[in-house]
Design an enzyme around this catalytic site. Structure first.
Site, PDB file in Angstrom:
ATOM      1  CB  ILE A 105      -0.953   0.013   1.221  1.00  0.00           C
ATOM      2  CG1 ILE A 105      -1.839  -1.230   1.223  1.00  0.00           C
ATOM      3  CG2 ILE A 105      -1.820   1.283   1.209  1.00  0.00           C
ATOM      4  CD1 ILE A 105      -2.758  -1.365   2.436  1.00  0.00           C
TER       5      ILE A 105
ATOM      6  CB  ALA B 260      -2.356   2.197   8.091  1.00  0.00           C
TER       7      ALA B 260
ATOM      8  CE  LYS C 231      -1.508  -1.928  12.375  1.00  0.00           C
ATOM      9  NZ  LYS C 231      -0.907  -0.727  11.773  1.00  0.00           N
TER      10      LYS C 231
ATOM     11  N   GLY D 296       8.228  -5.252   3.173  1.00  0.00           N
ATOM     12  CA  GLY D 296       8.261  -4.400   1.982  1.00  0.00           C
ATOM     13  C   GLY D 296       9.480  -4.760   1.134  1.00  0.00           C
TER      14      GLY D 296
ATOM     15  CE1 TYR E 212      -1.385  -5.713  11.818  1.00  0.00           C
ATOM     16  CE2 TYR E 212      -3.594  -6.362  11.121  1.00  0.00           C
ATOM     17  CZ  TYR E 212      -2.457  -5.597  10.956  1.00  0.00           C
ATOM     18  OH  TYR E 212      -2.400  -4.703   9.911  1.00  0.00           O
TER      19      TYR E 212
END
Ligand code: UDP
Length: 327
Positions: free
Chosen positions: A12, A117, A153, A36, A149
């Site tokens: 993204i 995000a 978050k 990444g 996770y």
């Protein structure tokens, strides 16, 4: 604007870099190149459009250096993918908790508007017909690493909004619902690039569980412009905003669609969760966003349907396979 994109070498993040550059902004990327890949932004770096700082968000000095002098921070760096979280739960937690705290602290210290995000995972097992931003969270046991996770978050959102409110720094968080598109890799668990790569190789398409679980896939090309618009929208400050697509599909239905659109001869095979992710794995039966808030704030309307999305991913994966890049 001078912008920082953490995680800018990710799937993204790299699309966000392209979009920001297209709008005439300067872009610095902070990325540790774990999930990444430098290849995702190699063209932009070579053209001098992006400055890549290879470093970790766990390093407050590097983060502070990258944030200083910027006009906006887009924080996307995170340990992502169900497979990543299950394989290295502790490291993932540290990155997602402490790393985000470092970015938030640097942004508020320098007074830079920032976005974080977050994820639809925060809703956990709530399978409501359209999750709104204030829907309840239904999480499994904290001893199951799958939920770490979502737990991290959720705390990231709290840290971001609390520190932003305390310091008067503009901040928006967005909850991304199964965002997909070119350059996403299947190595960390994400279903769509896995299905497309399997279909192109005429290998079995591996549907986990009974395949009746449902998801709404969002196109990265729809989501990325919305992320930028939200950070320019004062009415969005202090809010968490759902972003994704509208078209719901079962995972078996997705396998059929991929098979059809790629013209593959793959068989579709059901794989028990235990074999895929180990004993005790819990999946979400359904995850569907209500996108009204994004529509009210920025006129968000997804434009790409699932057929467009699968086609663009197929072209991308076929191209990567031709040049022997990892898929
Ligand atoms: N999935 C699957 N086969 C795969 C990878 C994933 O059937 O090879 C399923 C997974 O169990 C889940 C859905 O596809 O029900 C979406 O998985 P993903 O990890 O992409 O995103 P999630 O919605 O679970 O965060």
């Amino acid at each position: 604007m001078k912008t920082l994109v953490t995680g800018g070498a990710g799937f993204i993040g790299s699309h966000l870099c392209e979009f920001l550059i297209g709008q005439g902004h300067e872009v610095t990327v902070l990325d540790d190149l774990s999930t990444g890949s430098a290849a995702n932004i190699a063209g932009l770096v070579e053209a001098g459009a992006v400055r890549l700082v290879q470093g970790s968000i766990l390093d407050p000095a590097v983060v502070g250096e990258c944030v200083r002098g910027k006009d906006a921070v887009f924080h996307l760096a995170a340990a992502v993918g169900v497979q990543t979280i299950i394989d290295s739960p502790l490291h993932s937690l540290r990155v997602n908790l402490h790393g985000t705290e470092n970015v938030v602290e640097a942004a508020v210290a320098h007074g830079v508007p920032f976005s974080v995000a977050s994820t639809s995972e925060v809703y956990g097992k709530n399978d409501a017909d359209g999750l709104t931003e204030d829907s309840d969270r239904i999480l499994g046991s904290p001893l199951l690493s799958r939920w770490s996770y979502a737990a991290a978050k959720g705390l990231d959102e709290l840290v971001a909004h609390t520190r932003a409110a305390e310091t008067g720094t503009p901040c928006v968080t967005y909850r991304l619902f199964n965002v997909v598109g070119p350059r996403q890799t299947g190595r960390y668990g994400m279903v769509l690039p896995r299905f497309v790569a399997q279909a192109l190789a005429d290998e079995p398409i591996t549907v986990y569980g009974d395949g009746t679980q449902r998801r709404c896939f969002g196109a990265v090309q729809d989501v990325v412009p919305a992320m930028v618009k939200l950070l320019h929208t004062p009415a969005a400050y202090g809010r968490a905003v759902n972003l994704g697509g509208r078209q719901e599909i079962t995972i078996s239905g997705l396998a059929e669609l991929v098979k059809e659109l790629t013209g593959s001869t793959s068989e579709i095979s059901l794989v028990p969760y235990d074999l895929a992710y180990g004993a005790g794995f819990e999946d979400m039966r359904r995850r569907m966003p209500d996108l009204s808030l994004a529509r009210e704030l920025i006129g968000y309307t997804p434009r790409y349907d699932l057929t467009d999305i699968v086609r663009s991913i197929t072209d991308d994966i076929a191209q990567r396979q031709r040049v022997r890049q990892p898929v």
